[in-house]
Motif scaffolding. Structure first.
Motif, PDB file in Angstrom:
ATOM      1  N   ASP A 119     -11.653  10.553  33.934  1.00 17.78           N
ATOM      2  CA  ASP A 119     -10.553  11.416  33.513  1.00 17.78           C
ATOM      3  C   ASP A 119     -10.919  12.844  33.897  1.00 17.78           C
ATOM      4  O   ASP A 119     -11.799  13.452  33.286  1.00 17.78           O
ATOM      5  CB  ASP A 119     -10.327  11.299  32.005  1.00 17.78           C
ATOM      6  N   ASP A 120     -10.282  13.342  34.952  1.00 22.13           N
ATOM      7  CA  ASP A 120     -10.505  14.720  35.389  1.00 22.13           C
ATOM      8  C   ASP A 120      -9.423  15.606  34.794  1.00 22.13           C
ATOM      9  O   ASP A 120      -8.233  15.298  34.900  1.00 22.13           O
ATOM     10  CB  ASP A 120     -10.458  14.807  36.921  1.00 22.13           C
ATOM     11  N   TYR A 121      -9.823  16.683  34.173  1.00 24.32           N
ATOM     12  CA  TYR A 121      -8.859  17.572  33.530  1.00 24.32           C
ATOM     13  C   TYR A 121      -9.335  19.015  33.665  1.00 24.32           C
ATOM     14  O   TYR A 121     -10.481  19.271  34.072  1.00 24.32           O
ATOM     15  CB  TYR A 121      -8.683  17.207  32.055  1.00 24.32           C
ATOM     16  N   ALA A 122      -8.456  19.938  33.352  1.00 23.90           N
ATOM     17  CA  ALA A 122      -8.795  21.354  33.477  1.00 23.90           C
ATOM     18  C   ALA A 122      -9.985  21.682  32.581  1.00 23.90           C
ATOM     19  O   ALA A 122      -9.956  21.436  31.382  1.00 23.90           O
ATOM     20  CB  ALA A 122      -7.595  22.216  33.093  1.00 23.90           C
ATOM     21  N   GLY A 123     -11.032  22.200  33.176  1.00 24.60           N
ATOM     22  CA  GLY A 123     -12.192  22.609  32.394  1.00 24.60           C
ATOM     23  C   GLY A 123     -13.247  21.547  32.210  1.00 24.60           C
ATOM     24  O   GLY A 123     -14.259  21.782  31.548  1.00 24.60           O
ATOM     25  N   GLY A 124     -13.057  20.365  32.790  1.00 25.52           N
ATOM     26  CA  GLY A 124     -14.081  19.348  32.625  1.00 25.52           C
ATOM     27  C   GLY A 124     -13.630  17.978  33.086  1.00 25.52           C
ATOM     28  O   GLY A 124     -12.602  17.815  33.741  1.00 25.52           O
ATOM     29  N   ARG A 125     -14.392  16.977  32.713  1.00 26.14           N
ATOM     30  CA  ARG A 125     -14.077  15.597  33.064  1.00 26.14           C
ATOM     31  C   ARG A 125     -14.808  14.671  32.101  1.00 26.14           C
ATOM     32  O   ARG A 125     -15.731  15.091  31.388  1.00 26.14           O
ATOM     33  CB  ARG A 125     -14.488  15.287  34.507  1.00 26.14           C
ATOM     34  N   SER A 126     -14.396  13.407  32.085  1.00 22.97           N
ATOM     35  CA  SER A 126     -15.062  12.444  31.215  1.00 22.97           C
ATOM     36  C   SER A 126     -15.136  11.089  31.903  1.00 22.97           C
ATOM     37  O   SER A 126     -14.344  10.781  32.795  1.00 22.97           O
ATOM     38  CB  SER A 126     -14.332  12.313  29.873  1.00 22.97           C
ATOM     39  N   ILE A 127     -16.115  10.307  31.465  1.00 20.88           N
ATOM     40  CA  ILE A 127     -16.235   8.910  31.857  1.00 20.88           C
ATOM     41  C   ILE A 127     -15.903   8.090  30.615  1.00 20.88           C
ATOM     42  O   ILE A 127     -16.532   8.257  29.566  1.00 20.88           O
ATOM     43  CB  ILE A 127     -17.660   8.582  32.349  1.00 20.88           C
ATOM     44  N   ASP A 128     -14.908   7.225  30.739  1.00 21.50           N
ATOM     45  CA  ASP A 128     -14.417   6.456  29.596  1.00 21.50           C
ATOM     46  C   ASP A 128     -14.704   4.971  29.817  1.00 21.50           C
ATOM     47  O   ASP A 128     -14.208   4.376  30.781  1.00 21.50           O
ATOM     48  CB  ASP A 128     -12.918   6.677  29.416  1.00 21.50           C
ATOM     49  N   ILE A 129     -15.500   4.398  28.935  1.00 17.28           N
ATOM     50  CA  ILE A 129     -15.869   2.984  29.041  1.00 17.28           C
ATOM     51  C   ILE A 129     -15.190   2.213  27.911  1.00 17.28           C
ATOM     52  O   ILE A 129     -15.341   2.551  26.735  1.00 17.28           O
ATOM     53  CB  ILE A 129     -17.391   2.799  28.975  1.00 17.28           C
ATOM     54  N   THR A 130     -14.444   1.188  28.295  1.00 13.90           N
ATOM     55  CA  THR A 130     -13.766   0.329  27.325  1.00 13.90           C
ATOM     56  C   THR A 130     -14.389  -1.059  27.374  1.00 13.90           C
ATOM     57  O   THR A 130     -14.564  -1.634  28.453  1.00 13.90           O
ATOM     58  CB  THR A 130     -12.263   0.232  27.633  1.00 13.90           C
ATOM     59  N   ILE A 131     -14.730  -1.580  26.200  1.00 18.47           N
ATOM     60  CA  ILE A 131     -15.341  -2.902  26.078  1.00 18.47           C
ATOM     61  C   ILE A 131     -14.303  -3.837  25.468  1.00 18.47           C
ATOM     62  O   ILE A 131     -13.784  -3.571  24.380  1.00 18.47           O
ATOM     63  CB  ILE A 131     -16.588  -2.855  25.172  1.00 18.47           C
ATOM     64  N   THR A 132     -13.992  -4.914  26.159  1.00 15.91           N
ATOM     65  CA  THR A 132     -13.029  -5.885  25.639  1.00 15.91           C
ATOM     66  C   THR A 132     -13.700  -7.246  25.489  1.00 15.91           C
ATOM     67  O   THR A 132     -14.753  -7.504  26.075  1.00 15.91           O
ATOM     68  CB  THR A 132     -11.807  -6.004  26.564  1.00 15.91           C
ATOM     69  N   GLY A 133     -13.053  -8.107  24.694  1.00 21.13           N
ATOM     70  CA  GLY A 133     -13.631  -9.421  24.426  1.00 21.13           C
ATOM     71  C   GLY A 133     -14.745  -9.372  23.401  1.00 21.13           C
ATOM     72  O   GLY A 133     -15.600 -10.263  23.353  1.00 21.13           O
ATOM     73  N   VAL A 134     -14.743  -8.330  22.564  1.00 21.85           N
ATOM     74  CA  VAL A 134     -15.805  -8.152  21.567  1.00 21.85           C
ATOM     75  C   VAL A 134     -15.595  -9.128  20.405  1.00 21.85           C
ATOM     76  O   VAL A 134     -14.491  -9.219  19.863  1.00 21.85           O
ATOM     77  CB  VAL A 134     -15.808  -6.699  21.040  1.00 21.85           C
ATOM     78  N   PRO A 135     -16.628  -9.871  20.004  1.00 20.87           N
ATOM     79  CA  PRO A 135     -16.487 -10.777  18.852  1.00 20.87           C
ATOM     80  C   PRO A 135     -16.110 -10.007  17.588  1.00 20.87           C
ATOM     81  O   PRO A 135     -16.580  -8.885  17.369  1.00 20.87           O
ATOM     82  CB  PRO A 135     -17.882 -11.404  18.723  1.00 20.87           C
ATOM     83  N   ALA A 136     -15.290 -10.623  16.760  1.00 26.31           N
ATOM     84  CA  ALA A 136     -14.828  -9.955  15.543  1.00 26.31           C
ATOM     85  C   ALA A 136     -15.983  -9.600  14.613  1.00 26.31           C
ATOM     86  O   ALA A 136     -15.942  -8.579  13.917  1.00 26.31           O
ATOM     87  CB  ALA A 136     -13.818 -10.844  14.816  1.00 26.31           C
ATOM     88  N   ASP A 137     -17.038 -10.445  14.606  1.00 26.39           N
ATOM     89  CA  ASP A 137     -18.143 -10.167  13.687  1.00 26.39           C
ATOM     90  C   ASP A 137     -19.084  -9.078  14.199  1.00 26.39           C
ATOM     91  O   ASP A 137     -20.102  -8.793  13.571  1.00 26.39           O
ATOM     92  CB  ASP A 137     -18.921 -11.448  13.358  1.00 26.39           C
ATOM     93  N   TRP A 138     -18.747  -8.469  15.335  1.00 24.15           N
ATOM     94  CA  TRP A 138     -19.496  -7.304  15.792  1.00 24.15           C
ATOM     95  C   TRP A 138     -18.971  -6.030  15.136  1.00 24.15           C
ATOM     96  O   TRP A 138     -19.487  -4.948  15.377  1.00 24.15           O
ATOM     97  CB  TRP A 138     -19.432  -7.186  17.313  1.00 24.15           C
ATOM     98  N   TRP A 139     -17.918  -6.173  14.333  1.00 20.25           N
ATOM     99  CA  TRP A 139     -17.408  -5.082  13.507  1.00 20.25           C
ATOM    100  C   TRP A 139     -17.720  -5.405  12.050  1.00 20.25           C
ATOM    101  O   TRP A 139     -17.732  -6.570  11.657  1.00 20.25           O
ATOM    102  CB  TRP A 139     -15.901  -4.928  13.678  1.00 20.25           C
ATOM    103  N   ILE A 140     -17.977  -4.388  11.255  1.00 21.12           N
ATOM    104  CA  ILE A 140     -18.270  -4.599   9.839  1.00 21.12           C
ATOM    105  C   ILE A 140     -17.369  -3.706   8.989  1.00 21.12           C
ATOM    106  O   ILE A 140     -16.824  -2.711   9.473  1.00 21.12           O
ATOM    107  CB  ILE A 140     -19.753  -4.313   9.513  1.00 21.12           C
TER     108      ILE A 140
END
Length: 207
Positions: A119-140
């Motif tokens: 994501d390139d934007y005025a004044g900077g940029r970012s790298i965005d990583i999305t993780i999908t297929g995460v098991p439900a029990d990996w959240w608490i």
């Protein structure tokens, strides 16, 4: 695989004549990080002396693989390749008699997928990583500190470890000379991590 075996596997990938060049380069970058980790842990693996994060002029901290500005599209390609190599190494069994060292990216379930975008934007940029297929029990469930009848979902130990492993990859290409006390921001890029599986809608959320 333990750390020494991972280093050996990386070297084997690098020197194998049939390894694709892009994968070979990703294995070289991973080898640098593994050797730096081995030095921190006190292993003798033949790594050259050095510190993966150091302060240069202006008190910037640099990642191990930072060599200068890289366009965002090329940066995302490097990070994707690094993740792919770790996934490949994670499928290799431990050697007889050795204890398999945890590797959050390589050991993650086959259902998990990684999306790396820029994501390139005025004044900077970012790298965005999305993780999908995460098991439900990996959240608490996390109790709400202000309302004992309410709970909210937060990343559990496995998902937190996975995020930290991804941060290790992205930091290798980053630098940070920010001073939060004076609200001065100086980074090569910002990084964001999201994941699904939390059960509160079907959209990935920040972790």
């Amino acid at each position: 695989m333990n750390l020494t075996s991972k280093i050996d596997a990386c070297k084997a990938l690098i020197h194998h004549p049939k390894t694709p060049e892009e994968e070979r380069e990703a294995a070289r970058r991973l080898l640098v990080r593994l050797q730096a980790r081995a030095q921190r842990d006190g292993h003798n693996d033949g790594a050259a002396p050095g510190t993966p994060g150091y302060h240069g002029p202006g008190r910037r901290a640099y990642g191990a693989k930072y060599t200068g500005y890289i366009r965002s599209a090329a940066l995302t390609k490097l990070i994707r390749a690094d993740i792919a190599v770790l996934r490949k190494l994670g499928r290799q069994p431990a050697r007889p008699g050795e204890v398999k060292a945890p590797e959050p990216i390589g050991d993650a379930p086959a259902s998990i997928r990684f999306s790396v975008k820029k994501d390139d934007y005025a004044g900077g940029r970012s790298i965005d990583i999305t993780i999908t297929g995460v098991p439900a029990d990996w959240w608490i469930d996390q109790p709400d500190p202000y309302d004992s009848t309410m709970k909210w979902r937060k990343a559990g130990p496995q998902l937190t470890a996975l995020k930290e492993a991804l941060q290790e990859i992205t930091w290798a290409y980053n630098y940070d000379g920010s001073d939060l006390l004076t609200d001065y921001h100086d980074r090569n890029f910002y990084d964001h991590y999201r994941a699904d599986g939390h059960g509160e809608g079907d959209y990935p959320r920040d972790i």
